[in-house]
Enzyme design. Sequence first.
Site, PDB file in Angstrom:
ATOM      1  N   ASP A  23       0.663  -1.521   0.066  1.00 41.06           N
ATOM      2  CA  ASP A  23       0.006   0.018   0.651  1.00 41.06           C
ATOM      3  C   ASP A  23       0.838   0.912   0.346  1.00 41.06           C
ATOM      4  O   ASP A  23       0.857   1.748   1.086  1.00 41.06           O
ATOM      5  CB  ASP A  23      -0.975   0.083   1.113  1.00 41.06           C
ATOM      6  CG  ASP A  23      -1.710  -1.297   1.171  1.00 41.06           C
ATOM      7  OD1 ASP A  23      -2.533  -1.616   0.068  1.00 41.06           O
ATOM      8  OD2 ASP A  23      -1.918  -1.576   2.669  1.00 41.06           O
ATOM      9  N   GLU A 183     -11.812   0.163  -3.414  1.00 41.04           N
ATOM     10  CA  GLU A 183     -10.486   1.512  -2.093  1.00 41.04           C
ATOM     11  C   GLU A 183      -9.171   1.484  -2.946  1.00 41.04           C
ATOM     12  O   GLU A 183      -9.319   1.723  -3.248  1.00 41.04           O
ATOM     13  CB  GLU A 183     -10.192  -0.052  -1.010  1.00 41.04           C
ATOM     14  CG  GLU A 183      -9.770  -1.297  -1.695  1.00 41.04           C
ATOM     15  CD  GLU A 183      -9.238  -2.710  -1.048  1.00 41.04           C
ATOM     16  OE1 GLU A 183     -10.006  -2.587   0.122  1.00 41.04           O
ATOM     17  OE2 GLU A 183      -8.526  -3.881  -1.646  1.00 41.04           O
TER      18      GLU A 183
END
Length: 524
Positions: A23, A183
Site C-alpha cells: 500500500d 478501495e
Amino acid sequence: MTANRAAGRAAYRNPVLPGFYPDPSAIRVGEDYYLATSTFEYFPGVPVFHSKDLIHWEQIGHVLTRESQVNLLGRNSSEGIYAPTLRYHDGVFYMITTDVYGIGNFYVTAEDPAGPWSDPIVIPHGNIDPSLFFDEDGKVYVSAQSGFGETSHIIQYEIDIRTGKALSEPVVVWEGDEGPWVEGPHLYKINGLYYMMTASGGTGPMHREIIGRSESPYGPFEMLPHPILTHNGLSDHPIQYTGHVELIDDVHGQWWALFLGVRPQGGKGSVLGRETFLAPVKWTEDGWPMIDNNQGHVSIDMEVPAVMRQRAQGIKVSSSQRYTTKFSSEGLGMEWIYTRVIPGPDAMSLTERDGCLRLTGNANGLRDGGANVFVCRRQQHHRMRSETRLTFAPGKDGEQAGIAARLSDQSYYSIGVAKKEGQTGILVTAMTQGSGTEAFTPMKEPVPVRLSIRSDEKEYELMYTLGGASAEWISLGTWPAEALTPDADGAFTGVCLGMYAEGTEAGSSAPAYYDYFEYEGFVE
C-alpha cells in the site's frame, strides 16, 4: 543495478522496496521524495522512506512510535494500521490511515517526515483507506472506502484540517467498475481536471487500478473503461496482484506510479507478501494516465531515460545482500519491528549484557498474540538464510527462546531452546493456519547454540549447531514455503524473521541472550 550508457538508458530493478511493504503512498517535496507503507499489527507503525530518484529508498523513521498515537495490543493478525496516505501542504506533512478495530480513521502531522509526528486527529466518516486532498481554493477533502465487498464504494467530504471536524456530509462519489473492494482512493487535480483513482477487485489475482475524471472534486467522474494497471490477464507474468497505485511527478516532469504487487513462486503466492513496485506513467493524447493494462510493461528489470536516473549510473547489484546486526546499547536500527508493542525493559534489554540482546518471555507465545516477545525484520528475498547465537538455560517446562519465520499468529516456523518434561533441548514448531506440530531434540546440557532458518522458493529449513563457526549444521527438517504465504493464510502481511522468547502463565525467570542476528538474501 546496471546502466546501459550506449543506449542512453538507465535500468532499475523491481521491486524498489522488496518484502512486506504494501500500500505505498508517496509525495514529492521539491527535489525529495517520501514514501510510507502499511504495517498492520506491527509496531512502530508506518515506516517513512526518503529518496532522491524514486529507486533508492532509505528509511528515515516511523510515523507511529508512541502508545498515545496507537495501541495495537488488542489487534489480531492483519488488523491494526491499514493503507496510509502521505501528503504535504504549506510546510506540514500529513499521514492519514485507519486503525482497524481501534480508533478508526485518523491523521497525524509533522514538520519533519522523520518525526516526531503528532498525536492522532480522528475523523468521523469512512471505513478504510482514507486519503487527503488539498484543493487550490483552500478546501480539504477526505476520500475513503465505505461498504463491504461487492457494495464497496468511495465517499467524500470536506474537513477542517485543524480539528478533523467534518464541514460537509459524506456523499458517494465513486462506485468503480462493479468489481468488489473499490478501495485505496486518491483524488488528484492535474491539468485542470480532478482524477479519482482507486483499486478494485480485491488485493489478489483480480486486483486492478481504475480511474475517472471530472471538472468537480465531487464528480460525476467519467470512468476510463479499462484499468490503468493490472496483470490479471497475464497468468505467467512474474509480477501479479498489481494495484493500489500512487501517482507522482518527478523533478523532470515525468510521471510515475508506485504500487503494490506480488512475486508468486510456482503460482502459489509469495512469503514476501505485497511489495512496492515502480513504473513510468504515460499520458494518452486525450489525457488519461496509463501504466500497464495486461501489456507486460511492468517487469522485474525496467529501463527509463538516463537523464531521470542519473544516480543509477554505474551502480551494480551484488548476487547477495548480507546484513549483520551486532547488538549495542545504542539501540536497534529502524528495520527492526515488533508484534503490537515494543517489549518493556522487563522483556527486552540491550544494556544488561554488553554486546547482547536479552529477551525474557511472558505468558504470550508466538501463537497467542497480545504482548508476545518477538523482535523481527522483514524477509526480503525468497532465497535467504538467517542466523543467531543464543545462550539460554530455561528454568521450567514451557520456557523457550529462539528464532522464527512469522507470517501471523496462526502461521510460523520456529526453532529454539526449550524445556520439556524437565529436559532441555532444541524445539522445532511448525504452525500453519492454526494447526501445529512440534519436534524435540534433547541436549546433554545447556550450552550456547547457533540457530538458523533458511529458505528458497519452495521450503524453509530449520537448523542448529552446538559448535563454532566451522561446525557442521544439523538440519531438523524442511517445511513448505507455501504454508507461509498470505494466499494460504489469508494474511495481509509477509514473513518477518527474528528472535522470540516465551514464558509460562507464571511468567519467566530465564533470560535469553542473543549475540547477533545475520540475514543474507540472494537476489533472484
